[in-house]
Design a protein around this motif. Structure first.
Motif, short mmCIF file in Angstrom:
data_model
loop_
_atom_site.label_atom_id
_atom_site.label_comp_id
_atom_site.label_asym_id
_atom_site.label_seq_id
_atom_site.Cartn_x
_atom_site.Cartn_y
_atom_site.Cartn_z
N ASP A 79 0.84 -1.21 0.00
CA ASP A 79 0.00 0.00 0.00
C ASP A 79 0.87 1.26 0.00
N TYR A 80 1.99 1.20 0.72
CA TYR A 80 2.89 2.35 0.77
C TYR A 80 3.44 2.64 -0.63
N VAL A 81 3.86 1.60 -1.33
CA VAL A 81 4.42 1.78 -2.68
C VAL A 81 3.37 2.36 -3.62
N ARG A 82 2.16 1.81 -3.57
CA ARG A 82 1.10 2.31 -4.46
C ARG A 82 0.80 3.78 -4.17
N GLN A 83 0.69 4.13 -2.88
CA GLN A 83 0.40 5.51 -2.52
C GLN A 83 1.52 6.44 -2.95
N TYR A 84 2.74 5.97 -2.83
CA TYR A 84 3.92 6.76 -3.22
C TYR A 84 3.87 7.04 -4.72
N PHE A 85 3.55 6.01 -5.50
CA PHE A 85 3.49 6.18 -6.95
C PHE A 85 2.35 7.09 -7.36
N VAL A 86 1.22 6.97 -6.68
CA VAL A 86 0.08 7.84 -6.98
C VAL A 86 0.45 9.30 -6.70
N GLN A 87 1.11 9.53 -5.58
CA GLN A 87 1.52 10.88 -5.21
C GLN A 87 2.55 11.43 -6.18
N ALA A 88 3.45 10.57 -6.63
CA ALA A 88 4.54 11.02 -7.50
C ALA A 88 4.09 11.21 -8.94
N TYR A 89 3.23 10.32 -9.44
CA TYR A 89 2.93 10.31 -10.87
C TYR A 89 1.47 10.47 -11.23
N GLY A 90 0.59 10.53 -10.22
CA GLY A 90 -0.84 10.61 -10.51
C GLY A 90 -1.45 9.22 -10.58
N ARG A 91 -2.74 9.14 -10.30
CA ARG A 91 -3.39 7.83 -10.19
C ARG A 91 -3.39 7.06 -11.51
N ASP A 92 -3.72 7.72 -12.61
CA ASP A 92 -3.81 7.02 -13.89
C ASP A 92 -2.45 6.47 -14.32
#
Length: 243
Positions: A79-92
């Motif tokens: 979950d941490y990795v997914r949230q990090y990627f969403v924050q860094a690059y946007g959800r899509d």
């Protein structure tokens, strides 16, 4: 290009119909070649630069190695990795990266050495330090960093060409013990006050968030966390030494 070569050969054999068929066939082969090179980039081939998509896949690949290091795939770490990627690059964009990872890379053996060789050649040193901080943050997401996770991150640090003292500095940010402040500042407990002040100035320059302005927001935030840890370590030693 292959499409023109096959078009010329086709013309000599079947005149204009052959030229058309040769051009179409060559175009298909050219496209397959480009896609193959883009995919191989994630595993350390010699492309001239790292595209954003390549960097994200490589980062996700290294993250997966840390998550699996202790044999326990933690949902908190995922979950941490997914949230990090969403924050860094946007959800899509993050979802697209995870989809490619699940469909392609997870079916193949991930080579940390190949990935890190590519990143070492194509990224700045301060960016690689931030990658280490990110990997430690993943390991710490479930509340503790295991020995197996430390060993895996240390192995990755070696492949990235990160100096041992810098690895120990970032590692100390996730472990509280009497030597942590000294290790963060990359000095010994026997350091004089003058040496502590010099070390602090050096680390401020090394970990200043401005050095990560070329990276995405989440990475910049991680840089700010490193910078804060350096400040906290210095303030702790000020209190202990009374200066």
């Amino acid at each position: 290009m292959l499409r023109w070569l096959l078009a010329v050969l086709g013309y000599f054999v079947y005149r204009f119909p052959g030229a058309i068929v040769g051009f179409i066939l060559g175009s298909l082969l050219d496209n397959l070649s480009v896609k193959g090179r883009r995919f191989q980039t994630s595993f350390g081939t010699s492309q001239q630069h790292v595209t954003p998509a390549d960097f994200e896949l490589n980062l996700l690949s290294l993250a997966s190695l840390v998550i699996k290091a202790d044999g326990n795939v933690s949902q908190t770490e995922l979950d941490y990795v997914r949230q990090y990627f969403v924050q860094a690059y946007g959800r899509d964009r993050a979802n697209a990266t995870f989809r490619i990872f699940n469909e392609v890379i997870k079916k193949r053996e991930i080579s940390a050495q190949n990935i890190c060789a590519l990143l070492q050649q194509r990224t700045r040193y301060e960016s690689r330090l931030q990658i280490l901080h990110f990997l430690f943050s993943i390991a710490n997401a479930d509340g503790s960093v295991s020995t197996a996770e430390v060993n895996e991150i240390n192995r990755i640090a070696g492949f990235l060409g990160v100096y041992g003292r810098d690895f120990e500095s970032i590692k100390a940010m996730f472990f509280k013990n009497p030597d942590s402040a000294y290790k963060i500042l990359e000095i010994d407990r026997t350091a004089t006050v003058a040496e502590i002040k010099t070390a602090y100035r050096t680390m401020v320059k090394k970990y200043h968030p401005d050095k990560l302005q070329h990276m995405d927001e989440a990475h910049q935030k991680g840089g700010e966390e490193k910078f804060k840890k350096v400040q906290e370590a210095y303030e702790q030693l000020q209190k202990e030494r009374g200066f």
